[in-house]
Design a protein around this motif. Structure first.
Motif, PDB file in Angstrom:
ATOM      1  N   ARG A 310       0.856  -1.127  -0.140  1.00 55.92           N
ATOM      2  CA  ARG A 310      -0.248  -0.102  -0.055  1.00 55.92           C
ATOM      3  C   ARG A 310       0.899   1.309   0.121  1.00 55.92           C
ATOM      4  O   ARG A 310       1.847   1.192   0.261  1.00 55.92           O
ATOM      5  CB  ARG A 310      -0.897   0.079   1.100  1.00 55.92           C
ATOM      6  CG  ARG A 310      -0.197  -0.052   2.608  1.00 55.92           C
ATOM      7  CD  ARG A 310      -1.120  -0.529   3.596  1.00 55.92           C
ATOM      8  NE  ARG A 310      -0.481  -0.437   4.915  1.00 55.92           N
ATOM      9  CZ  ARG A 310      -0.802  -1.214   6.083  1.00 55.92           C
ATOM     10  NH1 ARG A 310      -2.079  -1.795   5.858  1.00 55.92           N
ATOM     11  NH2 ARG A 310       0.012  -1.046   7.000  1.00 55.92           N
ATOM     12  N   GLN A 311       0.297   2.382  -0.319  1.00 56.10           N
ATOM     13  CA  GLN A 311       0.967   3.628  -0.474  1.00 56.10           C
ATOM     14  C   GLN A 311       0.028   4.706  -0.288  1.00 56.10           C
ATOM     15  O   GLN A 311      -1.169   4.648  -1.095  1.00 56.10           O
ATOM     16  CB  GLN A 311       1.716   3.789  -1.599  1.00 56.10           C
ATOM     17  CG  GLN A 311       2.512   5.220  -1.621  1.00 56.10           C
ATOM     18  CD  GLN A 311       3.498   5.318  -2.637  1.00 56.10           C
ATOM     19  OE1 GLN A 311       3.458   6.554  -3.325  1.00 56.10           O
ATOM     20  NE2 GLN A 311       3.943   4.523  -3.622  1.00 56.10           N
ATOM     21  N   GLN A 312       0.094   5.687   0.605  1.00 52.21           N
ATOM     22  CA  GLN A 312      -1.105   6.754   0.743  1.00 52.21           C
ATOM     23  C   GLN A 312      -0.681   7.833  -0.427  1.00 52.21           C
ATOM     24  O   GLN A 312       0.621   8.045  -0.501  1.00 52.21           O
ATOM     25  CB  GLN A 312      -1.225   7.130   2.018  1.00 52.21           C
ATOM     26  CG  GLN A 312      -1.634   6.352   3.225  1.00 52.21           C
ATOM     27  CD  GLN A 312      -2.157   7.063   4.189  1.00 52.21           C
ATOM     28  OE1 GLN A 312      -2.179   8.246   4.386  1.00 52.21           O
ATOM     29  NE2 GLN A 312      -2.339   6.098   5.577  1.00 52.21           N
ATOM     30  N   ASN A 338      -6.801  -1.383  -5.663  1.00 54.75           N
ATOM     31  CA  ASN A 338      -8.094  -0.737  -5.211  1.00 54.75           C
ATOM     32  C   ASN A 338      -7.636   0.555  -4.586  1.00 54.75           C
ATOM     33  O   ASN A 338      -6.233   0.842  -3.966  1.00 54.75           O
ATOM     34  CB  ASN A 338      -9.144  -1.477  -4.399  1.00 54.75           C
ATOM     35  CG  ASN A 338      -8.627  -1.718  -2.919  1.00 54.75           C
ATOM     36  OD1 ASN A 338      -7.659  -1.351  -2.470  1.00 54.75           O
ATOM     37  ND2 ASN A 338      -9.479  -2.361  -2.091  1.00 54.75           N
ATOM     38  N   VAL A 339      -8.394   1.328  -4.400  1.00 54.15           N
ATOM     39  CA  VAL A 339      -8.286   2.846  -3.817  1.00 54.15           C
ATOM     40  C   VAL A 339      -9.108   2.918  -2.719  1.00 54.15           C
ATOM     41  O   VAL A 339     -10.464   2.791  -2.846  1.00 54.15           O
ATOM     42  CB  VAL A 339      -8.252   3.996  -4.742  1.00 54.15           C
ATOM     43  CG1 VAL A 339      -8.232   5.290  -4.109  1.00 54.15           C
ATOM     44  CG2 VAL A 339      -7.191   3.834  -5.498  1.00 54.15           C
ATOM     45  N   THR A 340      -8.848   3.127  -1.491  1.00 57.04           N
ATOM     46  CA  THR A 340      -9.587   3.526  -0.079  1.00 57.04           C
ATOM     47  C   THR A 340      -9.315   4.911   0.295  1.00 57.04           C
ATOM     48  O   THR A 340      -8.573   5.523  -0.064  1.00 57.04           O
ATOM     49  CB  THR A 340      -9.622   2.455   0.791  1.00 57.04           C
ATOM     50  OG1 THR A 340      -8.128   2.734   1.538  1.00 57.04           O
ATOM     51  CG2 THR A 340      -9.238   0.752   0.043  1.00 57.04           C
ATOM     52  N   THR A 341     -10.381   5.304   1.223  1.00 56.68           N
ATOM     53  CA  THR A 341     -10.163   6.378   2.112  1.00 56.68           C
ATOM     54  C   THR A 341      -9.245   5.846   3.201  1.00 56.68           C
ATOM     55  O   THR A 341      -8.782   4.884   3.574  1.00 56.68           O
ATOM     56  CB  THR A 341     -11.303   6.802   2.611  1.00 56.68           C
ATOM     57  OG1 THR A 341     -11.927   5.655   3.370  1.00 56.68           O
ATOM     58  CG2 THR A 341     -12.654   6.975   1.486  1.00 56.68           C
ATOM     59  N   VAL A 373      -5.991   9.251   0.211  1.00 55.74           N
ATOM     60  CA  VAL A 373      -6.678   7.922  -0.291  1.00 55.74           C
ATOM     61  C   VAL A 373      -5.365   7.104  -0.334  1.00 55.74           C
ATOM     62  O   VAL A 373      -4.160   7.295  -0.066  1.00 55.74           O
ATOM     63  CB  VAL A 373      -7.052   8.106  -1.515  1.00 55.74           C
ATOM     64  CG1 VAL A 373      -8.328   8.967  -1.653  1.00 55.74           C
ATOM     65  CG2 VAL A 373      -5.967   8.273  -2.594  1.00 55.74           C
ATOM     66  N   ARG A 374      -5.843   5.873  -0.157  1.00 55.98           N
ATOM     67  CA  ARG A 374      -4.493   4.687  -0.013  1.00 55.98           C
ATOM     68  C   ARG A 374      -4.814   3.672  -1.094  1.00 55.98           C
ATOM     69  O   ARG A 374      -5.877   3.167  -1.659  1.00 55.98           O
ATOM     70  CB  ARG A 374      -4.862   3.868   1.297  1.00 55.98           C
ATOM     71  CG  ARG A 374      -4.251   2.682   1.389  1.00 55.98           C
ATOM     72  CD  ARG A 374      -4.630   1.742   2.810  1.00 55.98           C
ATOM     73  NE  ARG A 374      -4.283   2.710   4.110  1.00 55.98           N
ATOM     74  CZ  ARG A 374      -5.232   3.248   4.728  1.00 55.98           C
ATOM     75  NH1 ARG A 374      -6.659   2.903   4.183  1.00 55.98           N
ATOM     76  NH2 ARG A 374      -5.041   3.867   5.757  1.00 55.98           N
ATOM     77  N   LEU A 375      -3.695   3.770  -1.756  1.00 53.88           N
ATOM     78  CA  LEU A 375      -3.604   2.557  -2.893  1.00 53.88           C
ATOM     79  C   LEU A 375      -3.119   1.126  -2.171  1.00 53.88           C
ATOM     80  O   LEU A 375      -2.183   1.078  -1.652  1.00 53.88           O
ATOM     81  CB  LEU A 375      -2.319   3.158  -3.959  1.00 53.88           C
ATOM     82  CG  LEU A 375      -2.226   2.192  -5.136  1.00 53.88           C
ATOM     83  CD1 LEU A 375      -3.526   1.805  -5.834  1.00 53.88           C
ATOM     84  CD2 LEU A 375      -1.008   2.817  -6.014  1.00 53.88           C
ATOM     85  N   GLN A 376      -3.972   0.349  -2.829  1.00 55.41           N
ATOM     86  CA  GLN A 376      -3.446  -1.028  -2.098  1.00 55.41           C
ATOM     87  C   GLN A 376      -3.426  -1.999  -3.604  1.00 55.41           C
ATOM     88  O   GLN A 376      -4.179  -2.070  -4.371  1.00 55.41           O
ATOM     89  CB  GLN A 376      -4.691  -1.697  -1.471  1.00 55.41           C
ATOM     90  CG  GLN A 376      -4.945  -0.857   0.047  1.00 55.41           C
ATOM     91  CD  GLN A 376      -5.855  -1.483   1.124  1.00 55.41           C
ATOM     92  OE1 GLN A 376      -5.398  -1.877   2.022  1.00 55.41           O
ATOM     93  NE2 GLN A 376      -6.955  -1.588   0.639  1.00 55.41           N
TER      94      GLN A 376
END
Length: 405
Positions: A310-312, A338-341, A373-376
């Motif tokens: 992951r990377q924010q 995916n991208v999360t909050t 946001v967070r890329l996973q």
């Protein structure tokens, strides 16, 4: 979570439906989901639409461009000989003290100290040094007086000799987090900063985790220096501006930091079996023989693994973005990106096909009301859900982020 399919296949499917007349059956997308993420392969002819039409590539900008600094900084010269040690009055402003998990009062000041000559300009600075490999709740703290409900910026210069990062936690006197930031290790002096609002606090505590692995309350083996620390009321002129960029997207000279979850850093984790990481950097296995991010698990686990990378990302509210990445698999797994909050709510996601050749995948998303946001990345997916990795191999390379113009 829509599955990836080629743009050519998408167009052919749409054309066949039009020729067949109206139908009350929705077009198959290769998988069901409650998300609207889409992806495709790189266009192979001029007749296919360009997924990046109307988007521009975001490249890293210098957040310090044109930024001014206040004259007042913490004076390490003033505490030469006093060191950093146990202090009975821990609420006294501008007196350093440290906490090292598992130690007694007499052990204070042995990991954190004041060096009289190792600062940026040969002057005094704070220093951290330990060979202990274990990550512990080790930090040196200092208190600053602030005004309530006011925006501030903390700035400092740091240098590292080791592989761990430096982290700064800013919290109120009840240890409630106001901000947290990390800086990648560098043997050259570099700037770091964090913005925060004081809320109801009249004092804030800055906690220096000089051997950070990217998570709060953790510090391990490192040699690190801190200089030119300052806390200022935030203004347009003195506050660095975080630009939206995806760091180390080609994985050349990249680092995977265990458990890290912050801006500009690839964090790798395995919450199911923490001592057995499934993701690594693979030199020579990327596009054209470059370095790639690799997921590999030889034997099927008894139950799916909650592991990933992951990377924010700092983003602008209500803005359209596009993540682009090249993916290849062993033909068995179907990775999910995916991208999360920041609180783990998924904004968008895409499931890649089990392709054995490098394929370009596109993930559009809207930042909504988020500024972070967070890329996973989940490389070992065989079903349709993230966080459930199984055996298999997948490679990822050349991550980029675009913004809609």
């Amino acid at each position: 979570m829509k599955k990836a399919m080629t743009l050519a296949a998408s167009l052919c499917l749409m054309l066949s439906l039009l020729l067949a007349g109206c139908s009350d059956k929705p077009a198959e997308s290769g998988g069901s989901s409650n998300n609207s993420g889409t992806s495709g392969t790189e266009p192979s002819s001029n007749t296919e639409p360009d997924p990046l039409e109307g988007y521009k590539l975001l490249e890293k900008a210098d957040p310090w461009q044109g930024i001014t600094d206040a004259e007042s900084i913490f004076d390490f010269e003033a505490i030469i000989g006093k060191g950093i040690g146990f202090n009975d009055n821990k609420n006294t402003p501008e007196i350093w003290y440290d906490y090292t998990e598992g130690t007694t009062e007499t052990d204070f000041g042995k990991i954190y100290s004041i060096s009289p000559t190792e600062g940026k300009d040969g002057t005094a600075c704070a220093k951290y040094e330990t060979t202990d490999e274990a990550y512990k709740n080790n930090h040196a703290d200092i208190i600053f007086n602030v005004e309530k409900n006011t925006d501030y910026v903390m700035k400092a210069e740091v240098k590292t000799q080791g592989t761990n990062m430096q982290g700064f936690l800013i919290c109120d006197m009840a240890w409630n987090k106001l901000s947290f930031t990390t800086t990648l290790p560098s043997e050259e002096w570099s700037k770091t900063y964090a913005t925060f609002n004081s809320g109801n606090a009249e004092q804030v505590r800055i906690c220096w985790y000089a051997g950070s692995n990217g998570t709060m309350y953790q510090s391990g083996k490192n040699v690190a220096w801190l200089d030119n620390l300052r806390v200022e009321k935030a203004t347009e002129a003195n506050t660095p501006k975080a630009s939206t960029s995806l760091e180390q997207g080609d994985f050349e000279n990249a680092q995977l930091m265990a458990k890290a979850d912050t801006i500009g850093v690839w964090g790798v984790y395995n919450d199911t079996t923490p001592d057995s990481m499934t993701d690594s950097l693979a030199a020579g296995e990327g596009v054209d023989g470059s370095t790639a991010l690799k997921y590999f698990l030889e034997t099927a686990p008894a139950s799916p693994l909650n592991s990933g990378v992951r990377q924010q990302l700092a983003v602008t509210k209500k803005t359209e973005y596009m993540i682009v990445v090249q993916v290849k698999t062993d033909g068995k797994v179907k990775p999910i990106v995916n991208v999360t909050t920041s609180d783990w709510t998924e904004l968008e996601g895409v499931q890649c096909e089990a392709v054995t050749e490098w394929t370009t995948v596109y993930l559009p998303f809207n930042s909504s009301l988020n500024e972070l946001v967070r890329l996973q990345i989940f490389g070992g997916i065989q079903g349709e859900e993230p966080y459930e990795n199984m055996d298999g191999t997948a490679w990822f390379d050349n991550f980029q982020i675009y913004v809609k113009e």
